[in-house]
Each structure stands twice: as C-alpha cells, then as structure tokens.
Scaffold this active site. Sequence first.
Site, PDB file in Angstrom:
ATOM      1  N   TYR A 141       0.822  -1.214   0.000  1.00 18.96           N
ATOM      2  CA  TYR A 141       0.000   0.000   0.000  1.00 18.96           C
ATOM      3  C   TYR A 141       0.859   1.268   0.000  1.00 18.96           C
ATOM      4  O   TYR A 141       0.374   2.346  -0.293  1.00 18.96           O
ATOM      5  CB  TYR A 141      -0.951   0.024   1.205  1.00 18.96           C
ATOM      6  CG  TYR A 141      -2.070  -1.001   1.141  1.00 18.96           C
ATOM      7  CD1 TYR A 141      -2.202  -1.858   0.052  1.00 18.96           C
ATOM      8  CD2 TYR A 141      -2.992  -1.119   2.168  1.00 18.96           C
ATOM      9  CE1 TYR A 141      -3.212  -2.806  -0.001  1.00 18.96           C
ATOM     10  CE2 TYR A 141      -4.009  -2.074   2.112  1.00 18.96           C
ATOM     11  CZ  TYR A 141      -4.108  -2.912   1.041  1.00 18.96           C
ATOM     12  OH  TYR A 141      -5.110  -3.850   0.986  1.00 18.96           O
ATOM     13  N   LYS A 192       3.229 -15.404   2.039  1.00 22.16           N
ATOM     14  CA  LYS A 192       3.131 -16.137   0.775  1.00 22.16           C
ATOM     15  C   LYS A 192       4.576 -16.428   0.363  1.00 22.16           C
ATOM     16  O   LYS A 192       5.038 -16.059  -0.732  1.00 22.16           O
ATOM     17  CB  LYS A 192       2.375 -15.260  -0.252  1.00 22.16           C
ATOM     18  CG  LYS A 192       2.003 -15.968  -1.528  1.00 22.16           C
ATOM     19  CD  LYS A 192       0.870 -16.973  -1.384  1.00 22.16           C
ATOM     20  CE  LYS A 192       0.612 -17.665  -2.713  1.00 22.16           C
ATOM     21  NZ  LYS A 192      -0.242 -18.857  -2.583  1.00 22.16           N
ATOM     22  N   ASP A 224      -3.336 -18.017   1.349  1.00 17.56           N
ATOM     23  CA  ASP A 224      -4.510 -18.663   0.745  1.00 17.56           C
ATOM     24  C   ASP A 224      -5.078 -19.727   1.683  1.00 17.56           C
ATOM     25  O   ASP A 224      -6.295 -19.832   1.880  1.00 17.56           O
ATOM     26  CB  ASP A 224      -4.182 -19.244  -0.644  1.00 17.56           C
ATOM     27  CG  ASP A 224      -2.821 -19.928  -0.715  1.00 17.56           C
ATOM     28  OD1 ASP A 224      -2.040 -19.826   0.256  1.00 17.56           O
ATOM     29  OD2 ASP A 224      -2.531 -20.573  -1.741  1.00 17.56           O
ATOM     30  N   ASP A 248      -5.499  -6.741   5.714  1.00 15.85           N
ATOM     31  CA  ASP A 248      -6.704  -6.018   5.300  1.00 15.85           C
ATOM     32  C   ASP A 248      -7.788  -7.020   4.909  1.00 15.85           C
ATOM     33  O   ASP A 248      -8.933  -6.961   5.364  1.00 15.85           O
ATOM     34  CB  ASP A 248      -6.314  -5.135   4.090  1.00 15.85           C
ATOM     35  CG  ASP A 248      -7.386  -4.129   3.727  1.00 15.85           C
ATOM     36  OD1 ASP A 248      -8.410  -4.078   4.432  1.00 15.85           O
ATOM     37  OD2 ASP A 248      -7.183  -3.390   2.748  1.00 15.85           O
ATOM     38  N   ASP A 252     -11.179  -8.599   7.411  1.00 19.16           N
ATOM     39  CA  ASP A 252     -12.585  -8.450   7.013  1.00 19.16           C
ATOM     40  C   ASP A 252     -13.272  -9.808   6.981  1.00 19.16           C
ATOM     41  O   ASP A 252     -14.433  -9.937   7.363  1.00 19.16           O
ATOM     42  CB  ASP A 252     -12.694  -7.793   5.624  1.00 19.16           C
ATOM     43  CG  ASP A 252     -12.793  -6.279   5.726  1.00 19.16           C
ATOM     44  OD1 ASP A 252     -12.418  -5.735   6.791  1.00 19.16           O
ATOM     45  OD2 ASP A 252     -13.236  -5.629   4.761  1.00 19.16           O
TER      46      ASP A 252
END
Length: 357
Positions: A141, A192, A224, A248, A252
């Site tokens: 980001y 990852k 994942d 992020d 959620d």
Amino acid sequence: MSKNILILPGDGIGPEIVTEAVKVLAALRDDFGLDIEMDEALVGGAAIDATGGPLPETTLEMAQEADAILLGAVGGYKWEELDISIRPEKGLLGLRAGLNLFANLRPAILYPQLADASTLKPEVVSGLDIMIVRELTGGIYFGQPRGVRELDSGEKQGFNTLVYAESEVDRISRVAFDIAMKRDKRVCSVDKANVLECTELWREVATRVGDDYPDVELSHMYVDNAAMQLVRAPKQFDVMVTTNMFGDILSDCAAMLTGSIGMLPSASLDENSKGMYEPIHGSAPDIAGQNKANPLATILSVSMMLRYSLDEPAMADRIEAAVNKVLDDGLRTQDIMSEGKTEVSCDAMGDAVVAAL
Ligand code: NAD
C-alpha cells in the site's frame, strides 16, 4: 494530568456513531472520574469540502499532539470521482503514516448473544476470539514505485511494489508476540513465502523474533490457506500477524465470522502505544443519516483506547460489561437484529450503553 482525545467523526455514518461513543466517554468523565479532554477536527470528505484536502495540516498537528484519537469512518459516493491522491481515504492513510501507526490490532470476537448472526454454524464460531495484528504503514500500500505507465506497445500497465525491511517485520512481530503472551500464547504468521521473496524474508524475521519468546508457539501459514482455515475452523487461531494487504483482507473475513461488521473495533498503535481507534467498517453511505447504524464497534473502540493508550483497564472493562448488558437485554440495531429481539436506533443503542455503564 488530563489526557487529550482527538475526535475525528469523518463522513457517512461517522458522525452518528462517533456521537454515541463520545456520549460514553463523557459519561465516564462526568460520572466515573475519567480525566480527559476532547477536541474535534475534520478528516476525509468532510475535510475536502471544507478545506480542499482530506487531511488538513491542523488535523494532523492536533492528532500528533493528542494522547489518543477516535475516528468514525471516511469516504462516500460524493467523493468517488476525485483523483485517488485526494480522496477521503488518503486522509486515513496520511494519519497512519504521519503518526507512524504501524500496528493495527483487529480483534474478532463472537459475542455469545449474537451467535445466530454469523453465517457459519454456531459450533464453528461459538467462543471465537482471534486477534489479527496487521502491519499498517508498509508493504504494497505504500511501496514505491507505483502507478500506471504506458508500455511501448501503447498498452497501459499498472504496478505496485511490495517491500518490507527487516526492522518493519521485527517490530510488528514483537507486537503480536507481546499480545500472545497475554492470551493463549500462540502466533500464526501469515505470508506467501512460496511465491514472494519479500514474505520469505518476513517468515525468516518472524521466526527469529519467535526465538525471543520461547513460551509462545509460532506457526506459519500461506495466506490462501489462512483464508480457507478462517472459514473452515477459525477457532484454531489465537493471534495472527501479517502484512498490510493480507491483513486487510483476512481481518474483514474474520469480521464476518462474527456476524456483523458493526460490532468490531480496531486499534492502530505506534511504538509508544499511542493510538488511533476506529470501527473496522466504513462510512456506510447506504444507511448514513438514517439513525440506523450500529454504534457498538465505535464504542468498543473507545474501550480499546482505554486499555491500550490510556492505561485505564477498569474503564475498558466497564464499557465491555455495558455492551454485554445491552445485548443481554435483547437490544439490537438492524444489522444484528434477529427474531424476538428489540430493534433500536443508533442513538437509542448509545443511550442504552451509557445507562448500563
Ligand atoms: P462499509 O463498511 O461502509 O459498508 C459495508 C456494508 O456494511 C454496508 O451495507 C453498510 O450499511 C454496512 N455497515 C457498515 N457499518 C455498519 C454499522 N456500523 N452498522 C450497520 N451497518 C453497517 O463498506 P463499503 O460500502 O465498502 O464502503 C463505503 C465507504 O466507506 C467507501 O467510501 C469506502 O472507501 C469507505 N471505507 C472507509 C473505511 C474507514 O474509514 N476506515 C473503511 C472501509 C471503507
């Protein structure tokens, strides 16, 4: 000495939910001796309308001077056409970066009274209590270079950069391990590492930090798989620590395990535990101005503020007990409403929490 709290209502339902949280703070100040002063400033779309930019300098200065910050939410349809560099959300990113709030704590707790609000089976989620620690000021980001460029072929190409220095991974990992020490002493670091070199380094540093916490069990999981495990068997997790973007998304997902995004608070902390506190949801423009929003995530954000920045754990306990009491009494805003319960408005929910304090 009295502590200064900066209130940033923001946009959409922001002002409605923050009003209720301020009522709670004012009641703690007036009736229970909490020594605070409150100031208010503009951020997000409200700041764009008043000053032309989402984060006025005065707001950032006031935030830098405050002991803690309470934010509602920013954004809305009205500002969606603006260039990305001056959209309301930039105000948030600017605050996070300007205050060096690198650690985002997002608890996902299922209140037993709301077990039927989850879309997952009660046996999968009942008793759920996960703390997601998301790195907040680095990663993709913020990484440079970024942008959209034109290739020789004339085709456009978008690009962003995932970067983490060892020190950034070290400090966020320590936050996670410190929190785990006060909980079930388990940290799952999510990366990852099989594909991204940057997170291969992340795993290496998290493992190194783990050596300093022999009492905490460290595990690693690819993102994942972590997403899959969160909906398959979420109770296997205690503390999860991960990058800005993975955090992020996963937080959620974890939020929805609990049934409503309107129930979940968050904290963003700097090195000295100064923090900005906000509900995890956005400005909900679809219900703004209708007195329908659930203010409990914002009220519980105040509770996190009292615990993590103001060192007032008894006041935090008082808020959490009051929230439990109103849920026990069957009061529900529309987002968590179920059969046999009493639907109440945003301000009525705030009043009920104040009465239950
Ligand atoms: P959102 O969280 O605002 O809303 C998603 C859904 O949840 C909507 O149906 C909304 O009505 C509902 N909802 C959210 N909070 C609620 C509450 N307290 N009580 C009851 N229902 C609630 O997400 P979105 O629709 O994707 O985004 C809307 C705007 O918010 C966008 O401009 C987005 O950029 C912004 N946003 C801001 C933040 C922030 O300020 N931290 C975070 C996420 C999104």
